[in-house]
Enzyme design. Structure first.
Site, PDB file in Angstrom:
ATOM      1  N   ASP A 136      -7.057  11.915 -14.559  1.00 10.57           N
ATOM      2  CA  ASP A 136      -6.325  13.153 -14.833  1.00 10.57           C
ATOM      3  C   ASP A 136      -4.862  13.043 -14.456  1.00 10.57           C
ATOM      4  O   ASP A 136      -4.079  13.948 -14.747  1.00 10.57           O
ATOM      5  CB  ASP A 136      -6.946  14.323 -14.070  1.00 10.57           C
ATOM      6  CG  ASP A 136      -6.652  14.251 -12.571  1.00 10.57           C
ATOM      7  OD1 ASP A 136      -6.799  13.153 -11.991  1.00 10.57           O
ATOM      8  OD2 ASP A 136      -6.275  15.284 -11.989  1.00 10.57           O
ATOM      9  N   ASP A 150     -10.160  12.472  -7.409  1.00 13.62           N
ATOM     10  CA  ASP A 150      -9.523  13.785  -7.311  1.00 13.62           C
ATOM     11  C   ASP A 150      -9.104  14.281  -8.688  1.00 13.62           C
ATOM     12  O   ASP A 150      -8.323  13.630  -9.390  1.00 13.62           O
ATOM     13  CB  ASP A 150      -8.303  13.723  -6.390  1.00 13.62           C
ATOM     14  CG  ASP A 150      -8.666  13.248  -4.991  1.00 13.62           C
ATOM     15  OD1 ASP A 150      -9.689  13.708  -4.468  1.00 13.62           O
ATOM     16  OD2 ASP A 150      -7.931  12.403  -4.429  1.00 13.62           O
ATOM     17  N   ASN A 185     -10.368   8.798   1.998  1.00  9.05           N
ATOM     18  CA  ASN A 185     -11.504   9.663   2.327  1.00  9.05           C
ATOM     19  C   ASN A 185     -12.548   9.687   1.216  1.00  9.05           C
ATOM     20  O   ASN A 185     -13.440  10.538   1.221  1.00  9.05           O
ATOM     21  CB  ASN A 185     -11.004  11.097   2.575  1.00  9.05           C
ATOM     22  CG  ASN A 185      -9.922  11.154   3.626  1.00  9.05           C
ATOM     23  OD1 ASN A 185     -10.097  10.670   4.731  1.00  9.05           O
ATOM     24  ND2 ASN A 185      -8.782  11.735   3.277  1.00  9.05           N
ATOM     25  N   ARG A 199      -1.089   7.229  -0.542  1.00  9.28           N
ATOM     26  CA  ARG A 199      -0.381   8.223   0.255  1.00  9.28           C
ATOM     27  C   ARG A 199       1.058   7.819   0.588  1.00  9.28           C
ATOM     28  O   ARG A 199       1.999   8.580   0.354  1.00  9.28           O
ATOM     29  CB  ARG A 199      -1.158   8.478   1.550  1.00  9.28           C
ATOM     30  CG  ARG A 199      -0.718   9.703   2.315  1.00  9.28           C
ATOM     31  CD  ARG A 199      -1.469   9.787   3.636  1.00  9.28           C
ATOM     32  NE  ARG A 199      -2.902   9.593   3.431  1.00  9.28           N
ATOM     33  CZ  ARG A 199      -3.721   9.082   4.350  1.00  9.28           C
ATOM     34  NH1 ARG A 199      -3.259   8.694   5.518  1.00  9.28           N
ATOM     35  NH2 ARG A 199      -5.008   8.965   4.103  1.00  9.28           N
ATOM     36  N   GLY A 214      -2.186  10.728  -7.835  1.00  5.86           N
ATOM     37  CA  GLY A 214      -2.781   9.446  -8.188  1.00  5.86           C
ATOM     38  C   GLY A 214      -2.260   8.260  -7.413  1.00  5.86           C
ATOM     39  O   GLY A 214      -2.831   7.174  -7.497  1.00  5.86           O
ATOM     40  N   SER A 223      -7.586   7.530  -2.432  1.00  8.47           N
ATOM     41  CA  SER A 223      -7.930   8.258  -1.212  1.00  8.47           C
ATOM     42  C   SER A 223      -8.687   7.381  -0.216  1.00  8.47           C
ATOM     43  O   SER A 223      -9.645   6.695  -0.581  1.00  8.47           O
ATOM     44  CB  SER A 223      -8.787   9.478  -1.553  1.00  8.47           C
ATOM     45  OG  SER A 223      -9.235  10.120  -0.372  1.00  8.47           O
ATOM     46  N   ASP A 257     -11.640   8.083 -11.726  1.00 12.07           N
ATOM     47  CA  ASP A 257     -10.837   8.569 -10.613  1.00 12.07           C
ATOM     48  C   ASP A 257     -11.646   9.640  -9.874  1.00 12.07           C
ATOM     49  O   ASP A 257     -12.607  10.198 -10.428  1.00 12.07           O
ATOM     50  CB  ASP A 257      -9.527   9.143 -11.155  1.00 12.07           C
ATOM     51  CG  ASP A 257      -8.642   9.726 -10.071  1.00 12.07           C
ATOM     52  OD1 ASP A 257      -8.542   9.118  -8.995  1.00 12.07           O
ATOM     53  OD2 ASP A 257      -8.058  10.806 -10.298  1.00 12.07           O
TER      54      ASP A 257
END
Length: 252
Positions: free
Chosen positions: A205, A24, A149, A72, A69, A147, A22
């Site tokens: 996480d 972030d 981004n 959006r 996780g 994401s 992952d």
């Protein structure tokens, strides 16, 4: 001769051929930035919806349970549903002030990009060193993130070259892949790397990421506890939980 079942020096079962990370909270310290952007976006919305007596978004409990996780738009839907609120879907290009799922999600993204531009992105050095060690041992690597981004973030920390495959929000949308807690993005990464799920380790996480690792029947699921939720990570499917990847195995 009996095959050894002892883990490797990276703390992984010996049958693991690929590592799926992952972004972030695992590779970068952007989870706190995401949480801040979500809080501002949701609190602005809730204040307008409920008035000054609104119950604010909790950057701990609400973020971990409903948003972290997830893609959006799924985060918007899931959190608002917890408050009994349902918005029209709208369209992906809705303006950030539109009273729609996508509009609110785009407001959050605008806030996130502003925070990233203002404060920059910091990597977890232990993760980058772990990825380098994994690659040095011949393991394949992928980044799996909701994401949109992801590529820009990896480039900003000089880490794009460390991953053989990238499955992010952009790729998931192009392929029609549901996001975490569904396992589809992790499964796509394993498929693109040419390995079976049982031959891949998931590094996450987020509780939604743990659920995805368990649902996909991956060979090993590593929970990285950055915020004191080790028990919850185990309950959601982690085979092992560490505070940082420097604590996994004896490579460091």
């Amino acid at each position: 001769m009996t095959e050894t079942t002892e883990p490797t020096d990276l703390g992984l079962p010996r049958h693991v051929r690929a590592c799926l990370f992952d972004l972030d909270g695992v590779i970068t310290r952007t989870a706190v930035v995401h949480a801040a952007a979500w809080k501002q976006a949701f609190d602005e919305f809730l204040r307008g919806h409920d008035g000054d007596s609104f119950r604010p978004f909790d950057r701990g409990r609400d973020y971990d349970e409903y948003v972290d996780g997830r893609p959006r738009a799924d985060g918007v839907r899931t959190f608002l549903a917890s408050r009994g609120i349902h918005l029209p879907e709208g369209a992906a290009d809705d303006p950030p002030d539109a009273p729609t799922v996508h509009g609110l999600g785009n407001r959050k993204n605008d806030l996130l990009l502003h925070l990233i531009r203002t404060d920059g992105v910091e990597a977890y050095d232990g993760t980058l060193r772990y990825v380098e060690q994994a690659r040095a041992r011949g393991l394949l690597t992928a980044v799996v993130s909701s994401s949109a981004n992801c590529r820009d973030v990896l480039r900003s920390i000089g880490a794009e070259h460390l991953f053989d495959v990238r499955i992010d929000g952009v790729v998931a949308a192009e392929r029609g892949l549901p996001g975490k807690p569904a396992p589809d993005t992790f499964l796509a990464a394993a498929r693109d790397l040419g390995v079976e799920p049982a031959e891949a380790a998931v590094f996450e996480d987020a509780l939604a990421g743990m659920d995805a690792g368990r649902a996909g029947r991956f060979g090993h699921v590593v929970g990285i506890d950055r915020v004191g939720q080790a028990d919850a990570l185990r309950a959601h499917g982690a085979d092992v939980v560490v505070p940082d990847l420097t604590e996994l195995g004896d490579w460091a």
